[in-house]
Design a protein around this motif. Structure first.
Motif, PDB file in Angstrom:
ATOM      1  N   PRO A 144      40.365  44.170  35.377  1.00 36.44           N
ATOM      2  CA  PRO A 144      41.486  44.943  34.829  1.00 36.44           C
ATOM      3  C   PRO A 144      41.845  46.158  35.675  1.00 36.44           C
ATOM      4  N   ALA A 145      40.897  46.642  36.484  1.00 35.83           N
ATOM      5  CA  ALA A 145      41.161  47.817  37.315  1.00 35.83           C
ATOM      6  C   ALA A 145      41.812  47.453  38.651  1.00 35.83           C
ATOM      7  N   GLU A 146      42.059  46.157  38.901  1.00 35.97           N
ATOM      8  CA  GLU A 146      42.609  45.718  40.177  1.00 35.97           C
ATOM      9  C   GLU A 146      44.024  45.180  40.013  1.00 35.97           C
ATOM     10  N   THR A 147      44.725  45.042  41.132  1.00 34.76           N
ATOM     11  CA  THR A 147      46.057  44.445  41.175  1.00 34.76           C
ATOM     12  C   THR A 147      45.935  42.971  41.540  1.00 34.76           C
ATOM     13  N   VAL A 148      46.600  42.103  40.780  1.00 39.31           N
ATOM     14  CA  VAL A 148      46.627  40.672  41.111  1.00 39.31           C
ATOM     15  C   VAL A 148      47.736  40.473  42.142  1.00 39.31           C
ATOM     16  N   CYS A 163      42.911  39.720  45.141  1.00 41.14           N
ATOM     17  CA  CYS A 163      42.835  40.927  44.326  1.00 41.14           C
ATOM     18  C   CYS A 163      42.789  42.152  45.236  1.00 41.14           C
ATOM     19  N   ALA A 164      43.364  43.241  44.783  1.00 33.29           N
ATOM     20  CA  ALA A 164      43.382  44.475  45.572  1.00 33.29           C
ATOM     21  C   ALA A 164      43.121  45.660  44.657  1.00 33.29           C
ATOM     22  N   SER A 165      42.568  46.717  45.228  1.00 37.77           N
ATOM     23  CA  SER A 165      42.389  47.943  44.462  1.00 37.77           C
ATOM     24  C   SER A 165      43.752  48.558  44.175  1.00 37.77           C
ATOM     25  N   ARG A 166      43.833  49.326  43.092  1.00 40.25           N
ATOM     26  CA  ARG A 166      45.109  49.938  42.708  1.00 40.25           C
ATOM     27  C   ARG A 166      45.575  50.936  43.772  1.00 40.25           C
TER      28      ARG A 166
END
Length: 291
Positions: A144-148, A163-166
Motif C-alpha cells: 500500500p505504500a508503493e506506486t503500482v 512497483c516503485a516507492s512513492r
C-alpha cells in the motif's frame, strides 16, 4: 546490482521483558509507537535493512525494517506469531543511494529480534456475525505504500508487477520488477533488482508512436536476461483494425525468446509522463512489440 554497507551505531533496545505482566499490543521506541506482535508474511532484503511485511492480531498488514539476520531466518519465522523487540539504529542514509563509501547516516527503528509468542487470546463469544464478503483478488505485488507502475496476470497462477516507492525520482527512491503466484503466501519467484536503486539505475524505457495509437515499454534486465513490460494500441488487426497489446517479453542475450500476454486490462503508468517524472530513458535501446 547494487549493495550497501549497513552501519549500526549506539542503539537503544526496548524488549518485551521490560513491559508490565499484562500483555500489550504496542510498544514505543524513541517516541515511535510500534506493534508488539506480528505474523511475518513476506521478507525482502533492502539496501540498509531487511524489510518485513507482517499481520497484526487484527489481521491488518504493516511493514517494518529489521536486522538483516531476520531475513536469513525467513523459513523459520514466516507464518508464526512473534513477539517483536525493537532498537533505534544509525544506518547509511537513503541519500547515499547504495554507495558503500558514503559517510552519511540516519536513525531508524528496526526489529532487533523476533521470538515465537502464544496466539492472542480469543475474544469473548458473541453472536455469529454475517459472512464476510469474498476477498478481492490480488491486483499487484506492490505494498500500500508503493506506486503500482504496471501489473497484470498472464495466467490464473502468474502475475507480473512493477512497483516503485512513492518518492521515486531520477535521483532517489526505487523501482522493482516482481513476479510470482497471486493470492498466495508463497515467496515471489523473482524480484529485480534485488535491492532498492533509483529508477534510472533499475530500468530503461521509451514511449513510441504507432499508426492509430502508440505504446510504451519498460525493460528490467540482468547481464543475460531481460524482462520488457509493454502496452500499446495500434492498427494491428487482420484488416488494420485498432487493437491493444499488453504483457511481458522475455529476452535472452538481447534476443526475444518468449512473450506472455496480459489476460485482462493491465494497471499501467507506462508512458511519457511517468518516465519523465522518474528519469526513465531508452539509453539507445529499442524494443519490437510482439505479435
Amino acid at each position: 546490482m547494487f549493495f550497501s554497507v549497513l552501519r549500526y551505531a549506539s542503539v537503544t533496545f526496548l524488549t518485551l521483558a521490560a513491559l508490565p505482566a499484562v500483555a500489550q499490543d504496542s510498544v514505543t521506541v524513541g517516541g515511535v509507537k510500534k506493534r508488539a506482535f506480528g505474523i511475518p508474511i513476506e521478507f525482502q532484503n533492502g539496501d540498509v535493512a531487511c524489510r518485513i511485511t507482517l499481520k497484526d492480531d487484527r489481521g491488518a498488514t504493516f511493514d517494518e525494517a529489521a536486522d538483516f539476520d531476520l531475513c536469513a531466518q525467513e523459513r523459520a519465522l514466516k507464518g508464526k506469531r512473534l513477539a517483536l523487540t525493537y532498537k533505534a539504529a544509525r544506518v547509511m542514509a537513503a541519500s547515499c543511494q547504495g554507495d558503500p563509501d558514503c559517510k552519511k547516516s540516519e536513525t531508524i527503528v528496526l526489529i532487533a529480534s523476533a521470538k515465537p509468542a502464544p496466539l492472542a487470546a480469543a475474544a469473548p463469544s458473541s453472536p455469529t456475525p454475517p459472512p464476510a464478503p469474498a476477498k478481492a483478488a490480488q491486483t499487484s505485488f506492490c505494498t500500500p505504500a508503493e506506486t503500482v507502475v504496471f501489473s497484470c496476470r498472464t495466467s490464473p497462477t502468474k502475475m507480473i508487477s512493477v512497483c516503485a516507492s512513492r518518492d521515486a525520482s531520477p535521483t532517489k527512491g526505487y523501482l522493482q520488477y516482481r513476479t510470482g503466484k497471486p493470492d498466495s503466501t508463497d515467496p515471489l519467484d523473482l524480484t529485480l533488482p534485488s535491492g532498492h536503486v533509483p529508477p534510472p539505475q533499475a530500468a530503461t524505457g521509451e514511449s513510441v508512436p504507432f499508426a492509430g495509437g502508440g505504446g510504451a515499454w519498460l525493460r528490467v534486465a540482468t547481464k543475460s536476461v531481460g524482462f520488457v513490460l509493454f502496452t500499446g494500441i495500434g492498427k494491428w488487426g487482420p484488416r488494420g483494425e485498432i487493437q491493444e497489446k499488453a504483457g511481458v517479453a522475455i529476452e535472452r542475450d538481447g534476443k526475444q525468446v518468449a512473450s506472455l500476454k496480459c489476460t485482462g486490462k493491465p494497471i499501467s503508468l507506462l508512458g511519457p509522463d511517468y518516465f519523465e517524472k522518474v528519469g526513465i530513458k531508452s539509453k539507445g535501446q529499442d524494443f519490437d512489440f510482439p505479435d
